[in-house]
Design an enzyme around this catalytic site. Structure first.
Site, short mmCIF file in Angstrom:
data_model
loop_
_atom_site.label_atom_id
_atom_site.label_comp_id
_atom_site.label_asym_id
_atom_site.label_seq_id
_atom_site.Cartn_x
_atom_site.Cartn_y
_atom_site.Cartn_z
N CYS A 1 0.82 -1.21 0.00
CA CYS A 1 0.00 0.00 0.00
C CYS A 1 0.85 1.26 0.00
CB CYS A 1 -0.94 -0.03 1.20
SG CYS A 1 -1.79 1.51 1.53
N CYS B 1 1.16 3.62 4.93
CA CYS B 1 1.78 3.63 6.26
C CYS B 1 3.26 3.29 6.09
CB CYS B 1 1.16 2.56 7.15
SG CYS B 1 -0.54 2.88 7.58
N GLN C 1 -9.95 18.33 8.91
CA GLN C 1 -8.81 17.54 9.40
C GLN C 1 -9.23 16.08 9.57
OE1 GLN C 1 -5.79 18.62 9.76
NE2 GLN C 1 -5.92 20.83 9.98
N GLU D 1 -9.33 32.33 2.81
CA GLU D 1 -9.24 30.98 2.26
C GLU D 1 -9.48 31.07 0.76
OE1 GLU D 1 -8.81 27.57 3.06
OE2 GLU D 1 -9.44 27.29 0.97
N CYS E 1 2.02 21.68 8.29
CA CYS E 1 2.01 20.24 8.03
C CYS E 1 3.30 19.81 7.34
CB CYS E 1 0.78 19.84 7.23
SG CYS E 1 0.61 20.75 5.72
N1 SAH Z 1 -7.04 25.75 9.09
C1 SAH Z 1 -7.91 24.87 8.37
C2 SAH Z 1 -7.42 24.49 6.98
C3 SAH Z 1 -5.99 24.16 6.81
S1 SAH Z 1 -5.56 23.38 5.28
C4 SAH Z 1 -8.21 23.62 9.19
O1 SAH Z 1 -7.52 23.32 10.15
O2 SAH Z 1 -9.18 22.93 8.87
C5 SAH Z 1 -4.94 24.68 4.31
C6 SAH Z 1 -6.01 25.49 3.61
O3 SAH Z 1 -5.36 26.50 2.84
C7 SAH Z 1 -6.87 24.70 2.62
O4 SAH Z 1 -8.22 24.90 2.95
C8 SAH Z 1 -6.54 25.34 1.26
O5 SAH Z 1 -7.65 25.41 0.39
C9 SAH Z 1 -6.09 26.72 1.64
N2 SAH Z 1 -5.18 27.44 0.73
C10 SAH Z 1 -4.23 26.92 -0.09
N3 SAH Z 1 -3.52 27.91 -0.67
C11 SAH Z 1 -4.02 29.09 -0.21
C12 SAH Z 1 -3.68 30.47 -0.43
N4 SAH Z 1 -2.69 30.81 -1.26
N5 SAH Z 1 -4.39 31.39 0.22
C13 SAH Z 1 -5.40 31.06 1.07
N6 SAH Z 1 -5.75 29.77 1.31
C14 SAH Z 1 -5.08 28.80 0.69
#
Ligand code: SAH
Length: 491
Positions: A79, A82, A317, A367, A443
């Site tokens: 896979c 993991c 998440q 966002e 991340c």
């Molecule tokens: N804080 C949120 C999402 C984190 S993931 C949580 O914890 O659920 C990162 C997010 O950034 C995603 O939703 C993605 O669509 C957004 N993203 C990616 N590039 C971006 C940009 N240049 N400006 C604003 N948002 C962006």
């Protein structure tokens, strides 16, 4: 020293790459060995030779490492999801802690002693399996032509049947079996990537851990007028699948089932979901509640909850148990008293923003995905939060515009960017805005380290760093960092 493809060697695995491969050395020359665990003595077969290193396959473990454990999933090697399941969990946590630390030192240029003073121990899980609230299974046929669901083998597009992933929820198996037996019984075809024919492509399953609500979304290669009869008499819902009612009967019996939908994807593409979603049973969304808890008390206090509606396309998440700890840390680092103006950049469906809003004067979320911002606004309303405002756009465009043209400011800025980290224009504007504190949720600790260097060169200091294991058994790790404005900044 010359090595050749297929050559067999015996090595001790002395280190591990950030991608989880074991590193064995022969006279200083390194071999990267997938599936080998640090501490193993192993027989390896050379697969690819480069000038300064080579790749090899693990042929046989001669003396197993003390950190080696019996993997829960027999298919983990094929896979590839993991990468470190054969490594004991305590050791996985050590590996991730030092991965973050090393990146901060090597890429960020920070002193080891400084990092060791500011970095807290990684937050691990008590039960590091079955943590994922979301699964996406490709559907295909096996050699006998029987429908199967599972995962793609290695880098290929051959599907290996497996309905029981060790990271997913128990219900996945029952749901997939219901789908497969419906396909068999009614002769419903699986999508064939080579020809572009066939109907069922993927099954997306999501479960709200707090609510117990389950969502199934079937990704189908649906060409109007072909796959089912259009316009089902007596119902406003269309038929997208042959004998659709039979599948719905079986799925709706599963405990917790709340929403069943189809996503139409007729493109020849690796992108799983199509943009068009139609609910064919139950509600359009499922709900889930996240609680933030007291960081000082090991995250065990009763906590404050916010409820989110999740649709098939929203980002949410995947590890809810650890998400609570991650958000609790981010919130505690933000240090809000009720008076602050806070920006939450890369806010998704407003998850972090809404927790911040409860403790701040005003929160602005940014966002890039319009649908996510729609969800964020609905989530705010649903939870009775009226001091959060959301903007659609790129953080690196919205923030400078709001700052330069409208003169808005920030006491605290929270960022949670995707793996590539923050854009330079975004970091630049943050520095110009001079918030008291910056909370960086990341991340990818390599891009985190790169961006922290810029922020620290621009007048900020790292106060606290803590990694959170959001993805046990994989090499990925989340990190939260608190930065504070230095008092004597000139700019
Ligand atoms: N804080 C949120 C999402 C984190 S993931 C949580 O914890 O659920 C990162 C997010 O950034 C995603 O939703 C993605 O669509 C957004 N993203 C990616 N590039 C971006 C940009 N240049 N400006 C604003 N948002 C962006």
């Amino acid at each position: 020293m010359n090595y050749e493809k297929n050559q067999i060697l015996t090595v001790e695995i002395v280190d591990i790459t950030s991608e989880g491969e074991g590193i064995g050395k022969v006279e200083g020359y390194p071999f990267f060995v997938k599936d080998a665990v640090i501490g193993d003595k192993a027989e390896i077969r050379v697969t690819r030779v480069k000038k300064n290193y080579a790749y090899a396959r693990l042929e046989k473990v001669i003396t197993p490492s003390p950190f080696r454990v019996q993997p829960k999933c027999a298919l983990h090697k094929q896979c590839g999801g993991c990468q470190i399941q054969a490594m004991g969990y305590e050791q996985q946590l050590k590996f991730k802690q030092s991965k973050v630390r090393n990146n901060l030192i090597r890429i960020g240029g920070f002193e080891p002693e400084f990092i060791d003073k500011r970095m807290d121990p990684i937050v691990g899980m008590e039960e590091p399996f079955h943590y994922r609230n979301k699964a996406q299974y490709p559907i295909g046929v096996n050699k006998e032509g029987k429908p199967v669901a599972g995962f793609y083998a290695g880098r290929t597009h051959d599907i290996i049947a497996n309905t029981q992933c060790a990271l997913g929820v128990e219900e996945n198996k029952e749901i997939l079996e219901a789908i497969l037996s419906y396909m068999e019984q009614y002769g419903v075809s699986a999508y064939d990537e080579a020809t572009g024919n066939g109907l069922l492509r993927h099954a997306l399953i999501r479960k709200g851990f707090d609510s117990g609500e389950i969502m199934v979304c079937l990704v189908i290669n649906f060409k109007a007028g072909k796959s089912g009869k259009n316009g089902n008499a007596g119902s406003h819902r269309q038929e997208y699948l042959p004998k659709q009612e039979k599948l719905l009967e079986a799925l709706s019996e599963i405990l917790g089932m709340t929403s069943i939908s189809v996503s139409i994807n007729t493109e020849k593409t690796n992108v799983i979901m199509g943009k068009e979603i139609h609910t064919i049973w139950g509600k359009d969304t499922i709900e889930d509640t996240i609680y933030v808890r007291d960081v000082e008390k090991d995250f065990v206090s009763a906590g404050r909850g916010i409820t989110f509606a999740i649709s098939p396309l929203s980002f949410y998440q995947v590890n809810p148990v650890q998400t609570e700890k991650l958000y609790s840390l981010a919130l505690s680092y933000a240090g809000l008293t009720g008076k602050e103006t806070v920006w939450d950049l890369y806010c998704g469906i407003g998850t972090i923003s809404l927790f911040l809003a409860a403790d701040a004067r005003k929160v602005y979320g940014v966002e890039i995905v319009p649908q996510a911002i729609e969800d964020a606004r609905k989530n705010a309303e649903h939870n009775g939060i009226d001091n959060a405002e959301f903007f659609v756009g790129k953080a690196e465009e919205v923030l400078p515009k709001k700052y330069e043209k409208e003169g808005i400011f920030a006491d605290v800025i929270v960022v949670d960017p995707p793996r590539k980290g923050c854009d330079e224009a975004c970091l630049d504007t943050m520095l110009k805005m001079k918030p008291e504190r910056i909370v960086y949720v990341s991340c990818d600790s390599a891009t985190l380290a790169r961006d922290l260097k810029v922020l620290c060169d621009g007048g900020y200091e790292i106060k606290k760093i803590r990694a959170v294991d959001m993805f046990p058994m994989t090499v990925h790790v989340e990190t939260v960092c608190l930065l504070s404005k230095l008092l004597n900044t000139k700019t």
